[in-house]
Enzyme design. Structure first.
Site, PDB file in Angstrom:
ATOM      1  N   GLY A 235      43.245  33.291  53.499  1.00 54.74           N
ATOM      2  CA  GLY A 235      43.143  32.597  54.779  1.00 54.74           C
ATOM      3  C   GLY A 235      42.345  31.313  54.634  1.00 54.74           C
ATOM      4  N   GLY A 237      39.499  28.188  55.835  1.00 57.76           N
ATOM      5  CA  GLY A 237      38.165  28.073  56.416  1.00 57.76           C
ATOM      6  C   GLY A 237      37.040  28.421  55.460  1.00 57.76           C
ATOM      7  N   CYS A 263      41.716  36.259  47.552  1.00 58.22           N
ATOM      8  CA  CYS A 263      41.394  34.896  47.954  1.00 58.22           C
ATOM      9  C   CYS A 263      40.238  34.863  48.963  1.00 58.22           C
ATOM     10  CB  CYS A 263      42.656  34.201  48.473  1.00 58.22           C
ATOM     11  SG  CYS A 263      42.517  32.403  48.535  1.00 58.22           S
ATOM     12  N   PHE A 308      36.439  27.319  48.317  1.00 57.17           N
ATOM     13  CA  PHE A 308      35.103  27.928  48.292  1.00 57.17           C
ATOM     14  C   PHE A 308      35.076  28.983  47.196  1.00 57.17           C
ATOM     15  CE2 PHE A 308      35.608  26.186  52.493  1.00 57.17           C
ATOM     16  CZ  PHE A 308      34.348  25.710  52.837  1.00 57.17           C
ATOM     17  N   HIS A 355      46.253  34.706  43.676  1.00 59.67           N
ATOM     18  CA  HIS A 355      47.347  35.331  44.421  1.00 59.67           C
ATOM     19  C   HIS A 355      48.266  36.147  43.524  1.00 59.67           C
ATOM     20  CE1 HIS A 355      46.647  33.416  48.331  1.00 59.67           C
ATOM     21  NE2 HIS A 355      46.149  32.427  47.617  1.00 59.67           N
ATOM     22  N   GLU A 357      50.511  38.015  44.433  1.00 65.36           N
ATOM     23  CA  GLU A 357      51.829  38.127  45.064  1.00 65.36           C
ATOM     24  C   GLU A 357      52.643  36.850  44.937  1.00 65.36           C
ATOM     25  OE1 GLU A 357      49.885  35.446  47.606  1.00 65.36           O
ATOM     26  OE2 GLU A 357      49.119  37.274  46.687  1.00 65.36           O
TER      27      GLU A 357
END
Length: 396
Positions: A235, A237, A263, A308, A355, A357
């Site tokens: 996600g 932010g 992640c 981050f 990731h 996937e």
């Protein structure tokens, strides 16, 4: 084969350090603001655009030719395009692929995504590598004619990515269920922080009845479905702005429920265990990032998208500052030694920063879904033993 013409209308990309790049409008026209980042994938542009982790960002593609295979409904990673803006050097004039349903330009216009083409993306990438990710704006149409000083003022007045919680923008509001394939292991609570469709397919394929839940869910909401395990998705932010998700995860760990995070979910596990996170200069984005798996001693080429990272020592066994026992860094980046995975040794939890996937590839890390399945099975005692102290044996 679909032909389409590239717009000749002027567009300008403005970075917050005052750098300006003049090109042509691509996609929708107008103005857009966001954090400028670069992505190094030579393929998979549709998966990039529809990855919710890119919310709030203007994505610069380092590969020069984008759009040649068009777009289709099958390769969507979510319900829409999420990038705030799109920067490419040479949009393909021709769409030529048997799976194509539309041109990329069509989808950018339909999604209201303001883009720019015909500029030197290598120069922009070098700038971002030198200075770091920056706030930026794309101005086209009437906005391209604004005074440069005014354009720069608009960019420098935009919100920074540091301290931003974007989960509510990308998450589902209602729980939905994806049935397990084959024999069901039980219910899996997936906290949707910007989840991708391919993640959900991989989890269902491992026998989980996947319950995709809102990012606003509480521990009571999660426990109410009596899950056999909990999963945190990728996600957008700043993980430091997600205290509620960290508190929820601490409750999950206290319940000794098996946990896997990808992640953003990796960063939140780090914070739940008591480690800090920090902003990387320009992040890792692309499908060619080498990662060292300390457990198996192998190098994985991975797909990544993050700005981050977790602040934890790479070597040795660590004590969780938040009181969850022993922890170790399981993976790290071979480019810059950034932490790329965590493994708890006294609670059934692990996570990776990349990731497994990855829909357009690579698939080196897909075994991690099997590792998660094995963790859940072993926690249920189906093999007659508890493996809490060695909960993520390499399942390669």
């Amino acid at each position: 084969m679909t032909h389409h013409t590239t717009s000749q209308a002027k567009a300008v990309l403005v970075l917050e350090d005052g750098s300006r790049y003049v090109g042509r409008a691509y996609g929708a026209t107008g103005r857009t603001l966001g954090e400028a980042v670069f992505a190094t994938g030579m393929s998979g542009y549709q998966e990039t655009l529809t990855d919710p982790s890119y919310a709030g960002q203007i994505v610069v593609m380092t590969a020069p030719h984008i759009g040649n295979t068009g777009v289709n409904d099958a390769d969507m990673e979510s319900r829409r395009i999420w990038v705030n803006g799109y920067v490419v050097r040479d949009p393909s004039r021709i769409v030529s692929n048997f799976r194509a349903q539309r041109s990329l330009d069509d989808d950018l216009v339909a999604g209201g995504v303001v883009g720019i083409s015909g500029i030197d993306t290598r120069a922009i990438t070098r700038r971002l590598r030198d200075v770091g990710s920056m706030r930026a704006g794309i101005f086209s149409g009437d906005d391209a004619a604004l005074d440069p000083a005014e354009q720069l003022a608009i960019v420098t007045g935009a919100e920074s990515m540091i301290g931003r919680n974007l989960s509510a923008q990308v998450s589902t509001t209602e729980t939905y269920v994806i049935p397990a394939e084959g024999e069901s292991l039980g219910k899996l609570a997936v906290l949707d922080l910007g989840v991708k469709f391919s993640t959900l397919r991989n989890l269902a394929a491992r026998g989980f009845e996947v319950h995709v839940m809102s990012q606003a869910s509480t521990l009571d909401d999660v426990l109410a479905i009596e899950p056999v395990a909990v999963f945190y998705s990728n996600g957008p932010g700043d993980p430091a702005a997600s205290d509620a998700h960290v508190e929820l995860l601490r409750g999950v760990l206290r319940e000794k429920l098996p946990f896997f995070g990808i992640c953003f979910g990796n960063q939140l596990l780090g914070r739940a265990l008591g480690f800090d996170t920090y902003k990387l200069p320009f992040g890792h984005r692309g499908i060619n990032q080498p990662v060292w798996d300390k457990l198996s001693g192998t190098v994985e080429i991975t797909s990544q998208n993050h700005g981050f990272a977790i602040d934890a020592p790479r070597d040795g066994v660590l004590d969780s500052p938040a009181g969850f026992g022993r922890v170790e860094v399981s993976h790290f980046s071979l480019n810059d030694q950034v932490v790329e995975g965590l493994r708890a040794l006294d609670v059934p939890a692990f996570s990776v920063q990349y990731h497994p996937e990855a829909a357009s590839g690579p698939h080196d890390s897909n075994y991690l879904f099997d590792r998660f399945r094995e963790l859940v099975v072993s926690q249920r005692g189906t093999n007659g033993t508890s493996t809490t102290n060695d909960n993520t044996k390499d399942a390669k």
